[in-house]
Design a protein around this motif. Structure first.
Motif, PDB file in Angstrom:
ATOM      1  N   SER A 149       0.856  -1.103   0.026  1.00  0.00           N
ATOM      2  CA  SER A 149      -0.058  -0.228  -0.020  1.00  0.00           C
ATOM      3  C   SER A 149       0.843   1.191  -0.054  1.00  0.00           C
ATOM      4  N   PRO A 150       0.772   2.164  -0.848  1.00  0.00           N
ATOM      5  CA  PRO A 150       1.623   3.367  -1.067  1.00  0.00           C
ATOM      6  C   PRO A 150       1.637   4.258   0.437  1.00  0.00           C
ATOM      7  N   TYR A 151       0.478   4.216   1.080  1.00  0.00           N
ATOM      8  CA  TYR A 151       0.371   4.922   2.388  1.00  0.00           C
ATOM      9  C   TYR A 151       1.267   4.315   3.349  1.00  0.00           C
ATOM     10  N   PHE A 152       1.214   2.947   3.306  1.00  0.00           N
ATOM     11  CA  PHE A 152       2.204   2.257   4.253  1.00  0.00           C
ATOM     12  C   PHE A 152       3.615   2.443   3.875  1.00  0.00           C
ATOM     13  N   GLY A 161       8.012  11.273  15.125  1.00  0.00           N
ATOM     14  CA  GLY A 161       7.491  12.698  15.300  1.00  0.00           C
ATOM     15  C   GLY A 161       6.780  13.049  13.975  1.00  0.00           C
ATOM     16  N   GLU A 162       6.973  12.471  12.883  1.00  0.00           N
ATOM     17  CA  GLU A 162       6.467  12.839  11.594  1.00  0.00           C
ATOM     18  C   GLU A 162       5.116  12.172  11.008  1.00  0.00           C
ATOM     19  N   PHE A 163       4.327  12.706  10.300  1.00  0.00           N
ATOM     20  CA  PHE A 163       3.179  11.666   9.938  1.00  0.00           C
ATOM     21  C   PHE A 163       2.937  12.184   8.342  1.00  0.00           C
ATOM     22  N   SER A 164       2.239  11.200   7.638  1.00  0.00           N
ATOM     23  CA  SER A 164       2.062  11.621   6.317  1.00  0.00           C
ATOM     24  C   SER A 164       0.366  11.562   6.088  1.00  0.00           C
ATOM     25  N   ILE A 165      -0.126  12.329   5.246  1.00  0.00           N
ATOM     26  CA  ILE A 165      -1.483  12.511   4.765  1.00  0.00           C
ATOM     27  C   ILE A 165      -1.713  11.993   3.239  1.00  0.00           C
ATOM     28  N   SER A 166      -2.316  11.112   3.103  1.00  0.00           N
ATOM     29  CA  SER A 166      -2.659  10.598   1.711  1.00  0.00           C
ATOM     30  C   SER A 166      -3.536  11.640   0.961  1.00  0.00           C
ATOM     31  N   GLU A 167      -3.575  11.427  -0.314  1.00  0.00           N
ATOM     32  CA  GLU A 167      -4.783  12.040  -1.097  1.00  0.00           C
ATOM     33  C   GLU A 167      -6.149  11.530  -0.756  1.00  0.00           C
ATOM     34  N   ILE A 168      -7.119  12.549  -0.907  1.00  0.00           N
ATOM     35  CA  ILE A 168      -8.744  11.631  -0.759  1.00  0.00           C
ATOM     36  C   ILE A 168      -8.853  10.787  -1.889  1.00  0.00           C
ATOM     37  N   ILE A 185      -9.310   9.860   3.645  1.00  0.00           N
ATOM     38  CA  ILE A 185      -7.930  10.428   3.579  1.00  0.00           C
ATOM     39  C   ILE A 185      -7.590   9.712   4.969  1.00  0.00           C
ATOM     40  N   ARG A 186      -6.116   9.234   4.847  1.00  0.00           N
ATOM     41  CA  ARG A 186      -5.245   8.429   5.780  1.00  0.00           C
ATOM     42  C   ARG A 186      -4.223   9.386   6.396  1.00  0.00           C
ATOM     43  N   TYR A 187      -4.090   9.407   7.611  1.00  0.00           N
ATOM     44  CA  TYR A 187      -3.014   9.878   8.299  1.00  0.00           C
ATOM     45  C   TYR A 187      -2.420   8.835   9.058  1.00  0.00           C
ATOM     46  N   ALA A 188      -0.990   8.896   8.728  1.00  0.00           N
ATOM     47  CA  ALA A 188      -0.243   7.731   9.188  1.00  0.00           C
ATOM     48  C   ALA A 188       1.121   8.096   9.791  1.00  0.00           C
ATOM     49  N   THR A 189       1.546   7.451  10.889  1.00  0.00           N
ATOM     50  CA  THR A 189       2.799   7.929  11.499  1.00  0.00           C
ATOM     51  C   THR A 189       3.470   6.465  11.940  1.00  0.00           C
ATOM     52  N   PRO A 190       4.766   6.758  11.845  1.00  0.00           N
ATOM     53  CA  PRO A 190       5.776   5.402  12.201  1.00  0.00           C
ATOM     54  C   PRO A 190       5.707   4.988  13.710  1.00  0.00           C
ATOM     55  N   VAL A 191       5.761   4.093  13.922  1.00  0.00           N
ATOM     56  CA  VAL A 191       5.856   3.626  15.497  1.00  0.00           C
ATOM     57  C   VAL A 191       7.421   3.057  15.815  1.00  0.00           C
ATOM     58  N   PHE A 192       8.134   3.595  16.832  1.00  0.00           N
ATOM     59  CA  PHE A 192       9.272   3.070  17.019  1.00  0.00           C
ATOM     60  C   PHE A 192       9.367   2.434  18.384  1.00  0.00           C
ATOM     61  N   GLY A 195      14.676   2.299  20.986  1.00  0.00           N
ATOM     62  CA  GLY A 195      15.390   3.182  20.340  1.00  0.00           C
ATOM     63  C   GLY A 195      14.691   3.647  18.946  1.00  0.00           C
ATOM     64  N   ASP A 196      15.466   3.428  17.883  1.00  0.00           N
ATOM     65  CA  ASP A 196      14.875   3.848  16.754  1.00  0.00           C
ATOM     66  C   ASP A 196      14.667   2.651  15.778  1.00  0.00           C
ATOM     67  N   ARG A 197      14.175   1.496  16.510  1.00  0.00           N
ATOM     68  CA  ARG A 197      13.606   0.406  15.686  1.00  0.00           C
ATOM     69  C   ARG A 197      12.399   0.508  15.270  1.00  0.00           C
ATOM     70  N   LEU A 198      11.822   0.450  13.824  1.00  0.00           N
ATOM     71  CA  LEU A 198      10.544   0.606  13.414  1.00  0.00           C
ATOM     72  C   LEU A 198       9.960  -0.772  13.749  1.00  0.00           C
ATOM     73  N   VAL A 199       8.760  -0.480  14.185  1.00  0.00           N
ATOM     74  CA  VAL A 199       8.186  -1.812  14.465  1.00  0.00           C
ATOM     75  C   VAL A 199       6.693  -1.879  13.816  1.00  0.00           C
ATOM     76  N   GLY A 200       6.358  -0.840  13.394  1.00  0.00           N
ATOM     77  CA  GLY A 200       5.121  -0.737  12.526  1.00  0.00           C
ATOM     78  C   GLY A 200       4.651   0.765  12.162  1.00  0.00           C
ATOM     79  N   VAL A 201       3.379   0.770  11.734  1.00  0.00           N
ATOM     80  CA  VAL A 201       2.863   1.991  11.148  1.00  0.00           C
ATOM     81  C   VAL A 201       1.654   2.097  11.770  1.00  0.00           C
ATOM     82  N   LEU A 202       1.052   3.216  12.421  1.00  0.00           N
ATOM     83  CA  LEU A 202      -0.310   3.575  13.066  1.00  0.00           C
ATOM     84  C   LEU A 202      -0.900   4.492  11.911  1.00  0.00           C
ATOM     85  N   ILE A 203      -2.237   3.998  11.496  1.00  0.00           N
ATOM     86  CA  ILE A 203      -2.916   4.537  10.477  1.00  0.00           C
ATOM     87  C   ILE A 203      -4.474   4.821  10.972  1.00  0.00           C
TER      88      ILE A 203
END
Length: 394
Positions: A149-152, A161-168, A185-192, A195-203
């Motif tokens: 998925s592009p938004y993922f 601390g950053e987040f992305s917003i998809s097109e509608i 419209i999807r708001y998404a932010t990474p979850v670490f 430390g800085d290990r990416l464990v997933g994305v909250l959408i």
């Protein structure tokens, strides 16, 4: 031969009507410009109000996103993912799902709240249907793989601390459009974690109908109309439902804003906001952003036919015609009375001169006037007296 009376009456009527017509024409065009300016200001105000309404709907979404991400449950859930603690994941997953449910029921703008792990697999998913008033937590066998998925993918590239917003666009599941269509419209932010290990994305999937419906329902038939378009000019919301969602990622029927406003410039050439006159329409537009100087959601356009804005001129024209007709009647009466007053002594003098030419010298010429006509009558009277005297002497 035209009489002096008729020429005088016509001259007086023209002299009376010309100023009336000139004033009426000036007032007409001044009123037209005033109504246009007032109409444009009204459209601008309505567009600004609707734009503010859209922004107010999305105002709390980033806060909800970060609140969930920073919750104690998510903190421990991320650590459990790193060490692959199945028991802890199941327990905390239920807690997070309940938080998702609470947010969905209270905010009433989300149709999906999800956590997707770093491999793209949905771990927690809550669905909410505001129109039906139902919410549910999906079971493990109902969860999907979203790694493509592009938004993922976009969210995994963000920093803390950053987040992305998809097109509608219209939501898809397993590559197919949902039925009924769900603008999202999807708001998404990474979850670490650790430390800085990416464990997933909250959408958080925002049900775009929460702000799209007011745009279409506020429109008036044959009056002030509103539409929201994306950068490519495809309609996201308008009263013409059959024209909406014509983009290649949605219904792909190809209809766009030019089918509503053929003479409108392309949406991607419009400035941040402004007003233009195009064809028979007065148009105002404003870019809606998720926040001040944030990502653009789309271009909100308000437009109305000039005939709708200028409909008060119809009343003005009726009053104008009645006014001219009344002025014409009054001018005719005044011209008739004035011409009679001015020409009556001339008529009397003409009759006296006719008698004098026939030898009737005993009838005095009596024209009571203190102007040039009176002087002429006095001269004729002296002539009559002189002729009568000469005839006696002869």
């Amino acid at each position: 031969m035209k009489s002096i009376r008729h020429r005088l009456e016509r001259a007086l009527m023209i002299a009376a009507l010309v100023p009336v017509l000139l004033i009426a024409i000036y007032v007409y065009f001044a009123t037209q410009n005033t109504l246009k300016d007032s109409g444009v200001r009204n459209i601008e105000q309505q567009v600004a109000l609707l734009a503010s309404s859209v922004q107010a709907t999305l105002k709390h979404v980033p806060g909800d996103l970060f609140y969930l991400r920073d919750s104690n449950s998510f903190h421990h859930y991320g650590r459990a993912l790193v060490i692959n603690d199945a028991a802890t994941l199941e327990k905390l997953g239920r807690n997070i799902a309940r938080d998702f449910l609470s947010i969905a029921k209270n905010r009433r703008i989300y149709n999906q709240l999800r956590f997707i792990d770093a491999n793209g697999q949905e771990r927690i998913r809550v669905e909410h249907d505001e129109s039906a008033g139902t919410s549910r937590i999906l079971q493990p066998e109902q969860l999907r793989d979203k790694k493509d998925s592009p938004y993922f993918i976009a969210a995994t590239e963000l920093s803390l601390g950053e987040f992305s917003i998809s097109e509608i666009n219209l939501n898809r599941e397993d590559g197919r459009l949902e039925e009924p269509a769900k603008p999202t419209i999807r708001y998404a932010t990474p979850v670490f974690a650790v430390g800085d290990r990416l464990v997933g994305v909250l959408i958080l999937n925002v049900d775009a109908n929460a702000f799209l419906q007011p745009i279409s329902t506020t429109s008036e038939p044959d009056g002030l109309t509103f539409a929201l378009v994306n950068d490519a000019g495809f309609l996201l919301s308008s009263p013409r439902k059959e024209l909406n969602w014509g983009g290649p990622d949605d219904f792909a029927h190809g209809f766009n804003v030019q089918d509503l406003l053929p003479t409108l410039p392309p949406a991607n050439t419009l400035s941040e906001q402004g007003s233009i006159e195009t064809g028979e329409q007065l148009v105002s537009y404003q870019t809606i952003r998720t926040a001040i100087s944030g990502q653009p959601i789309g271009q909100l356009i308000g437009f109305a036919p000039k005939s709708f804005i200028l409909q008060l001129l119809d009343s003005f024209l009726i009053v104008f015609v009645l006014f001219v007709a009344l002025a014409l009647v009054i001018a005719a009466i005044i011209a008739r009375l004035t011409s009679r007053t001015l020409t009556a002594p001339l008529i009397n003098l003409t009759e006296a001169a006719e008698k004098l030419s026939k030898g009737e010298i005993d009838t005095p010429i009596n024209v009571t006037s203190d102007d040039e006509i009176g002087s002429l009558a006095a001269a004729f009277e002296r002539l009559r007296s002189s002729i009568k005297l000469l005839m006696k002497l002869g």
